[in-house]
Design an enzyme around this catalytic site. Structure first.
Site, PDB file in Angstrom:
ATOM      1  N   HIS A 313      -3.003 -37.886  12.060  1.00  0.00           N
ATOM      2  CA  HIS A 313      -1.666 -37.316  11.903  1.00  0.00           C
ATOM      3  C   HIS A 313      -0.658 -38.454  11.814  1.00  0.00           C
ATOM      4  O   HIS A 313      -0.802 -39.467  12.474  1.00  0.00           O
ATOM      5  CB  HIS A 313      -1.323 -36.426  13.114  1.00  0.00           C
ATOM      6  N   ASP A 371      -5.205 -28.411  12.210  1.00  0.00           N
ATOM      7  CA  ASP A 371      -6.087 -27.806  11.203  1.00  0.00           C
ATOM      8  C   ASP A 371      -7.558 -27.864  11.572  1.00  0.00           C
ATOM      9  O   ASP A 371      -8.385 -27.264  10.885  1.00  0.00           O
ATOM     10  CB  ASP A 371      -5.865 -28.516   9.859  1.00  0.00           C
TER      11      ASP A 371
END
Ligand code: SDX
Length: 436
Positions: A313, A371
């Protein structure tokens, strides 16, 4: 934002005039260096492709501490909102800045649930698509097309127009996503039912048919609602920045949100949940847990181009708090469905364990993101894989709208227009074609 008593001084080794740059403090998080006068005073731009060190705005909506793995919506930790509130309460919070009381919640729910139908003409847009069109292609088209039905409320600078557009978009996204799904499987559309909860209504529109109604299972509905909450907003991510930049031209809210849908589709962003589930399925097909080592070696080989989808991320350099909550939701849903031994969930947990112990991932601070588990939950609920990102878009619509409205409501906002470092051809003359 509060002016800091610290100044930054920019000086140049070639003796060009130095410049003092003011610093501003937020309520929490990094200070910012105000460079708005930099070009006017130095004739130089800053350079930050990918915006690794650039704050595009000041905001009161969502705060992320990437090092601690913290996510706050209007100051409330996501862990508390996911357990104590439902998605529409979270929508109210993101839009208006405070959690609703009983009557405010009831009024907001009533407004949203009475705008869930779409104009009957909308179904004809779908007919232009192939039945096997990706749902995000359909959603990009449908959301943009919504603006053609609301000429009475497309002035983004009118607060009332922004309010009704927000309600319409939040209310109609589930109906549109369910229509996009029904279209791909050749089933008739199911109309919304206003007496159901937001998530329950969505699941009924997805799974009921005219021949057999669908009684949503409370555990699955709660899981769906929590998935919406976990995806509702996330600071200035790629799709939110797209919505802000698109909206800064004064276009209508539906067009700006359609731009956000298009951006979210990318596998590096919202498309990662679909890509992650496909990745897990592929590993499973090739032998499951026994093949994890081989897969991780491929990921670590730069030439392979293989990424561990659902990991890493730009901001979180610690565990994404949403991934933890999504993993818990996985347990709940799989338990409810008697799928505790779901091989994909076991594979995902083993893959996470191995990755978190591997120096490649540790050194790069790569952790599971939102996710990584969301696909397993949605698949267990019965959501088809290609629809995962459309559901992410459904949930993120409120965040996009809140961020767009915050920008438009800021008297200082201007149309966004970044500059560049030009490295192309210097001026030259066109030669007649015979001489080229
Ligand atoms: C979302 O921004 C948001 O807030 C987004 C989001 C939201 O709610 O809006 O949180 C939703 O988009 C979550 C992210 C979903 N994407 C994925 O899961 C796709 C896989 N992840 C990567 O593509 C990547 O981690 C990004 C795009 C998410 C972040 O990329 P960055 O910040 O640009 O980091 P990077 O690509 O420069 O990676 C740093 C290093 C690189 O290695 P080196 O060049 O230093 O050797 O880590 C490596 C990368 O190659 N790396 C990965 C990896 N992610 C980064 N290697 C393998 N697998 C990965 N997943």
């Amino acid at each position: 934002m509060t002016p800091s008593d610290v100044k930054a001084t920019l000086s140049f080794s070639d003796g060009s005039p130095s410049m003092d740059l003011p610093l501003y403090k937020g309520s929490i998080g990094p200070d910012v260096i105000d460079i708005r006068k930099l070009y006017a005073q130095t004739g130089k731009f800053t350079y930050d492709p990918g915006f690794l060190s650039t704050a595009s705005c000041n905001s009161t909506i969502t705060y992320i501490d990437g090092d601690k793995g913290e996510l706050l919506y209007r100051g409330y930790p996501i862990e508390q909102l996911a357990v104590n509130c439902d998605y529409l309460e979270t929508c109210y919070l993101l839009l208006y800045g405070e959690l609703p009381n009983e009557s405010q919640k009831a009024d907001f729910e009533d407004k949203v649930m009475h705008h869930t139908m779409v104009n009957e003409q909308m179904q004809f847009f779908l007919r232009g698509f192939r039945r096997d069109a990706h749902p995000m292609a359909v959603m990009t088209g449908l959301v943009g097309a919504l603006s053609s039905f609301y000429h009475d409320s497309t002035d983004i600078n009118n607060p009332e127009h922004r309010e009704i557009s927000a309600i319409r978009l939040i209310a109609k996204m589930p109906t549109l996503v369910a229509m996009a799904y029904k279209y791909t499987i050749g089933q008739p559309y199911i109309y919304p039912q206003n007496n159901l909860s937001y998530a329950g209504n969505f699941m009924r529109m997805m799974f009921a048919t005219p021949c057999e109604d669908y009684k949503p299972n409370d555990v699955l509905v709660r899981a769906m609602d929590r998935i919406f909450t976990l995806h509702a907003d996330h600071e200035q991510n790629a799709s939110t920045s797209t919505v802000r930049l698109c909206g800064s031209s004064g276009t209508n809210p539906f067009a700006a949100i359609a731009a956000g849908v298009a951006c979210l589709w990318g596998p590096a962003h919202g498309g990662a949940n679909e890509a992650c589930l496909n990745m897990l399925t592929d590993i499973q097909k090739q032998g499951g847990v026994a093949r994890i080592g081989e897969f991780v070696s491929k990921v670590k080989d730069k030439n392979s181009g293989v990424k561990l989808m659902g990991f890493g991320h730009r901001v979180y350099k610690n565990y994404d708090p949403r991934a933890k909550l999504m993993r818990e939701t996985c347990h709940e849903v799989l338990g409810e469905l008697g799928l505790q031994n779901d091989p994909l969930f076991a594979l995902a947990m083993e893959l996470e364990k191995i990755a978190l112990e591997d120096e490649y991932f540790v050194a790069r601070k790569l952790y599971p993101n939102v996710d990584f588990y969301s696909g397993i939950v949605q698949r267990a609920i019965g959501i088809p894989v290609p629809l995962f990102t459309a559901i992410f878009a459904l949930a993120r619509t409120v965040g996009w709208i809140a961020q767009l409205n915050e920008m438009i409501g800021d008297p200082e906002y201007k149309i966004g227009r970044p500059r560049q470092l030009f490295v192309g051809a210097t001026p030259r003359d066109v030669k007649p074609i015979a001489q080229r």
